[in-house]
Design a protein around this motif. Structure first.
Motif, mmCIF file in Angstrom:
data_model
loop_
_atom_site.group_PDB
_atom_site.id
_atom_site.type_symbol
_atom_site.label_atom_id
_atom_site.label_comp_id
_atom_site.label_asym_id
_atom_site.label_seq_id
_atom_site.Cartn_x
_atom_site.Cartn_y
_atom_site.Cartn_z
ATOM 1 N N MET A 1 -36.096 -31.193 -15.835
ATOM 2 C CA MET A 1 -36.226 -31.822 -14.516
ATOM 3 C C MET A 1 -37.555 -31.427 -13.885
ATOM 4 O O MET A 1 -38.139 -30.399 -14.215
ATOM 5 C CB MET A 1 -35.090 -31.382 -13.595
ATOM 6 N N LYS A 2 -38.011 -32.254 -12.947
ATOM 7 C CA LYS A 2 -39.190 -31.915 -12.168
ATOM 8 C C LYS A 2 -38.772 -31.214 -10.877
ATOM 9 O O LYS A 2 -37.732 -31.532 -10.289
ATOM 10 C CB LYS A 2 -39.973 -33.180 -11.821
ATOM 11 N N ALA A 3 -39.601 -30.273 -10.436
ATOM 12 C CA ALA A 3 -39.333 -29.552 -9.186
ATOM 13 C C ALA A 3 -40.646 -29.100 -8.577
ATOM 14 O O ALA A 3 -41.620 -28.814 -9.289
ATOM 15 C CB ALA A 3 -38.434 -28.344 -9.435
ATOM 16 N N ALA A 4 -40.672 -29.025 -7.253
ATOM 17 C CA ALA A 4 -41.838 -28.492 -6.548
ATOM 18 C C ALA A 4 -41.739 -26.971 -6.522
ATOM 19 O O ALA A 4 -40.691 -26.415 -6.175
ATOM 20 C CB ALA A 4 -41.897 -29.046 -5.132
ATOM 21 N N ILE A 5 -42.832 -26.305 -6.873
ATOM 22 C CA ILE A 5 -42.882 -24.847 -6.894
ATOM 23 C C ILE A 5 -44.009 -24.396 -5.970
ATOM 24 O O ILE A 5 -45.146 -24.874 -6.076
ATOM 25 C CB ILE A 5 -43.134 -24.298 -8.312
ATOM 26 N N TYR A 6 -43.679 -23.457 -5.074
ATOM 27 C CA TYR A 6 -44.711 -22.865 -4.221
ATOM 28 C C TYR A 6 -45.180 -21.569 -4.866
ATOM 29 O O TYR A 6 -44.407 -20.615 -5.000
ATOM 30 C CB TYR A 6 -44.154 -22.606 -2.825
ATOM 31 N N PRO A 7 -46.457 -21.474 -5.266
ATOM 32 C CA PRO A 7 -46.945 -20.276 -5.964
ATOM 33 C C PRO A 7 -47.057 -19.044 -5.070
ATOM 34 O O PRO A 7 -47.158 -17.922 -5.571
ATOM 35 C CB PRO A 7 -48.340 -20.699 -6.463
ATOM 36 N N GLY A 8 -47.085 -19.245 -3.744
ATOM 37 C CA GLY A 8 -47.238 -18.127 -2.827
ATOM 38 C C GLY A 8 -48.664 -17.969 -2.337
ATOM 39 O O GLY A 8 -49.602 -18.588 -2.860
ATOM 40 N N ASP A 9 -48.838 -17.164 -1.286
ATOM 41 C CA ASP A 9 -50.150 -16.817 -0.740
ATOM 42 C C ASP A 9 -50.960 -18.040 -0.308
ATOM 43 O O ASP A 9 -52.197 -18.038 -0.383
ATOM 44 C CB ASP A 9 -50.965 -16.009 -1.760
ATOM 45 N N GLY A 10 -50.282 -19.096 0.120
ATOM 46 C CA GLY A 10 -50.972 -20.272 0.616
ATOM 47 C C GLY A 10 -51.567 -21.167 -0.446
ATOM 48 O O GLY A 10 -52.286 -22.118 -0.124
ATOM 49 N N ARG A 11 -51.272 -20.887 -1.714
ATOM 50 C CA ARG A 11 -51.824 -21.717 -2.789
ATOM 51 C C ARG A 11 -51.118 -23.068 -2.859
ATOM 52 O O ARG A 11 -50.006 -23.224 -2.346
ATOM 53 C CB ARG A 11 -51.709 -20.982 -4.124
ATOM 54 N N ALA A 12 -51.762 -24.030 -3.480
ATOM 55 C CA ALA A 12 -51.269 -25.404 -3.504
ATOM 56 C C ALA A 12 -49.933 -25.511 -4.236
ATOM 57 O O ALA A 12 -49.711 -24.871 -5.271
ATOM 58 C CB ALA A 12 -52.292 -26.319 -4.168
ATOM 59 N N ILE A 13 -49.047 -26.336 -3.699
ATOM 60 C CA ILE A 13 -47.754 -26.610 -4.319
ATOM 61 C C ILE A 13 -47.969 -27.340 -5.637
ATOM 62 O O ILE A 13 -48.829 -28.211 -5.754
ATOM 63 C CB ILE A 13 -46.888 -27.459 -3.369
ATOM 64 N N ALA A 14 -47.166 -26.985 -6.639
ATOM 65 C CA ALA A 14 -47.264 -27.613 -7.954
ATOM 66 C C ALA A 14 -45.944 -28.303 -8.294
ATOM 67 O O ALA A 14 -44.867 -27.841 -7.898
ATOM 68 C CB ALA A 14 -47.587 -26.571 -9.017
ATOM 69 N N ILE A 15 -46.026 -29.409 -9.005
ATOM 70 C CA ILE A 15 -44.834 -30.070 -9.529
ATOM 71 C C ILE A 15 -44.712 -29.665 -10.998
ATOM 72 O O ILE A 15 -45.581 -29.966 -11.815
ATOM 73 C CB ILE A 15 -44.931 -31.602 -9.403
ATOM 74 N N GLU A 16 -43.636 -28.947 -11.309
ATOM 75 C CA GLU A 16 -43.456 -28.405 -12.649
ATOM 76 C C GLU A 16 -42.198 -28.972 -13.310
ATOM 77 O O GLU A 16 -41.296 -29.484 -12.627
ATOM 78 C CB GLU A 16 -43.358 -26.877 -12.597
ATOM 79 N N THR A 17 -42.148 -28.870 -14.615
ATOM 80 C CA THR A 17 -40.965 -29.271 -15.373
ATOM 81 C C THR A 17 -40.160 -28.021 -15.717
ATOM 82 O O THR A 17 -40.680 -27.086 -16.342
ATOM 83 C CB THR A 17 -41.357 -30.013 -16.658
ATOM 84 N N LEU A 18 -38.897 -28.008 -15.279
ATOM 85 C CA LEU A 18 -38.010 -26.868 -15.496
ATOM 86 C C LEU A 18 -36.802 -27.315 -16.313
ATOM 87 O O LEU A 18 -36.485 -28.513 -16.366
ATOM 88 C CB LEU A 18 -37.538 -26.300 -14.150
ATOM 89 N N PRO A 19 -36.086 -26.378 -16.930
ATOM 90 C CA PRO A 19 -34.850 -26.756 -17.634
ATOM 91 C C PRO A 19 -33.825 -27.333 -16.657
ATOM 92 O O PRO A 19 -33.736 -26.894 -15.501
ATOM 93 C CB PRO A 19 -34.358 -25.430 -18.224
ATOM 94 N N ASP A 20 -33.079 -28.312 -17.108
ATOM 95 C CA ASP A 20 -32.008 -28.852 -16.274
ATOM 96 C C ASP A 20 -30.980 -27.753 -16.010
ATOM 97 O O ASP A 20 -30.578 -27.041 -16.949
ATOM 98 C CB ASP A 20 -31.326 -30.035 -16.948
ATOM 99 N N PRO A 21 -30.524 -27.605 -14.768
ATOM 100 C CA PRO A 21 -29.553 -26.541 -14.466
ATOM 101 C C PRO A 21 -28.152 -26.900 -14.965
ATOM 102 O O PRO A 21 -27.789 -28.073 -15.068
ATOM 103 C CB PRO A 21 -29.589 -26.475 -12.935
ATOM 104 N N GLU A 22 -27.370 -25.868 -15.264
ATOM 105 C CA GLU A 22 -25.967 -26.019 -15.636
ATOM 106 C C GLU A 22 -25.112 -25.353 -14.568
ATOM 107 O O GLU A 22 -25.460 -24.276 -14.067
ATOM 108 C CB GLU A 22 -25.701 -25.369 -17.001
ATOM 109 N N PRO A 23 -23.989 -25.968 -14.202
ATOM 110 C CA PRO A 23 -23.182 -25.384 -13.125
ATOM 111 C C PRO A 23 -22.420 -24.146 -13.580
ATOM 112 O O PRO A 23 -21.835 -24.123 -14.668
ATOM 113 C CB PRO A 23 -22.219 -26.516 -12.762
ATOM 114 N N GLY A 24 -22.428 -23.101 -12.759
ATOM 115 C CA GLY A 24 -21.598 -21.936 -12.999
ATOM 116 C C GLY A 24 -20.273 -22.099 -12.283
ATOM 117 O O GLY A 24 -20.011 -23.125 -11.643
ATOM 118 N N PRO A 25 -19.413 -21.092 -12.351
ATOM 119 C CA PRO A 25 -18.134 -21.166 -11.643
ATOM 120 C C PRO A 25 -18.351 -21.390 -10.137
ATOM 121 O O PRO A 25 -19.168 -20.710 -9.511
ATOM 122 C CB PRO A 25 -17.508 -19.795 -11.906
#
Length: 337
Positions: A1-25
């Motif tokens: 999946m795609k998600a917006a990630i904030y790197p911190g310290d005022g750096r530019a937001i990035a759109i990254e590809t992450l693993p699809d989440p699986e539901p826990g209990p």
């Protein structure tokens, strides 16, 4: 999946590809349909003392469709549309038990701020089912509506009381909306420019007045009296002082602006009015549930403040736009597009 990630310290937001989440209990997976950009998102991603942190997902005004259920989840089914309360609370601390304000939870079991993503994994306890008459766009407005409703309830508005709302952003517009629904008398909206005049009137204000040298007299003339309640919804230095200057004797000032810098108030001026200042953040699940049930029954459509809809890939550029002069009010990110 795609998600917006904030790197911190005022750096530019990035759109990254992450693993699809699986539901826990006790968890559900939501296909995010809409997530609103909040002023807090801009504040907390510019670096400095107030910061989301490094490498985090964020986005807290969102709604979408349940696409997977974890074990121990009951009462929900795949295909239902929900809005998400973004703080995962313990339910046992003073803030939770005495006030029900999950934002103030002293234990903070986690965050459900995953709205700027295609998929979000959240505890089912923070999901609010949307009635069939509400869209995902409606659902993504429940969180900002809840902030203003919580503040309006703290104001304890009495029928017919005159109200002044400082600001023209989302929180201010929705403070007008709730003041009207909760029985206020005349309502004046005040901002530095007339750009949100029409929206302020649509939300329920009787008159719009721009900041100026004669603003106190203009407000009194428009309301017929000094305001019994002043909502400060800007969060900029000097606005608490402005609220004190406008408030009637024994007036109530509700601070919803969340200013992150020192803001000077002259206690003697407030004392001669016996004015009270109530600071507010967050809301309870009660506000969420009430809005989901009553949102389509108000005097106007809260969605009129949505000025733009963008795709997730356009989010970083939109943050740059919103940090400068712009014509936006509420921008919704269509995360599944």
């Amino acid at each position: 999946m795609k998600a917006a990630i904030y790197p911190g310290d005022g750096r530019a937001i990035a759109i990254e590809t992450l693993p699809d989440p699986e539901p826990g209990p006790g968890e559900v997976i939501i296909k995010v349909e809409r997530c609103g950009i909040c002023g807090t998102d801009l504040t907390m991603t510019k670096g400095g003392q107030w910061d989301y942190g490094s490498g985090v997902q964020f986005g807290h005004e969102y709604a979408g469709e349940i696409i997977a259920l974890g074990s121990q989840v009951s009462g929900y089914r795949v295909g239902e549309r929900v809005a998400v309360q973004p703080s995962v609370a313990c339910g046992e601390c003073h803030a939770c038990r005495s006030h029900g304000n999950t934002i103030l939870c002293q234990s903070r079991l986690g965050s459900a701020m995953h709205g700027f993503a295609e998929l979000a994994r959240v505890p089912v306890s923070v999901a609010t089912r949307l009635p069939s008459v509400l869209s995902a766009a409606d659902g993504a407005l429940i969180e900002p509506l809840a902030i203003s409703l919580y503040g309006a309830q703290l104001a304890q508005i009495k029928s017919g009381e005159p109200v002044l709302v400082l600001g023209g952003g989302t929180v201010a517009l929705y403070a007008i909306y709730w003041a009207r629904r909760l029985g206020a008398g005349r309502i004046v909206a005040m901002s530095r420019s007339a750009r949100r005049r029409d929206l302020s009137l649509a939300m329920g204000a009787d008159q719009f007045i721009a900041y100026g040298d004669n603003e106190i007299g203009e407000v009194i003339e428009a309301l017929g009296a000094p305001p019994a309640i002043v909502f400060e919804c800007v969060g900029a230095e000097g606005l608490l002082h402005k609220a004190v200057m406008h408030a009637a004797q024994f007036g109530r000032i509700i601070s919803l602006g969340f200013c992150t810098a020192p803001d000077t108030v002259i206690p003697a001026l407030a004392s001669y009015k016996c004015a009270s200042i109530q600071f507010s953040v967050g809301y309870t699940m009660g506000e969420f549930l009430y809005i989901a049930d009553q949102m389509d029954k108000g005097h106007c459509d809260p969605k009129v403040i949505v000025s733009n809809e963008i795709g997730l890939d356009a989010l970083p550029a939109m943050f740059d736009t919103l940090r400068g002069p712009n014509d936006e009010t509420k921008v919704h990110v269509c995360c599944g597009s």
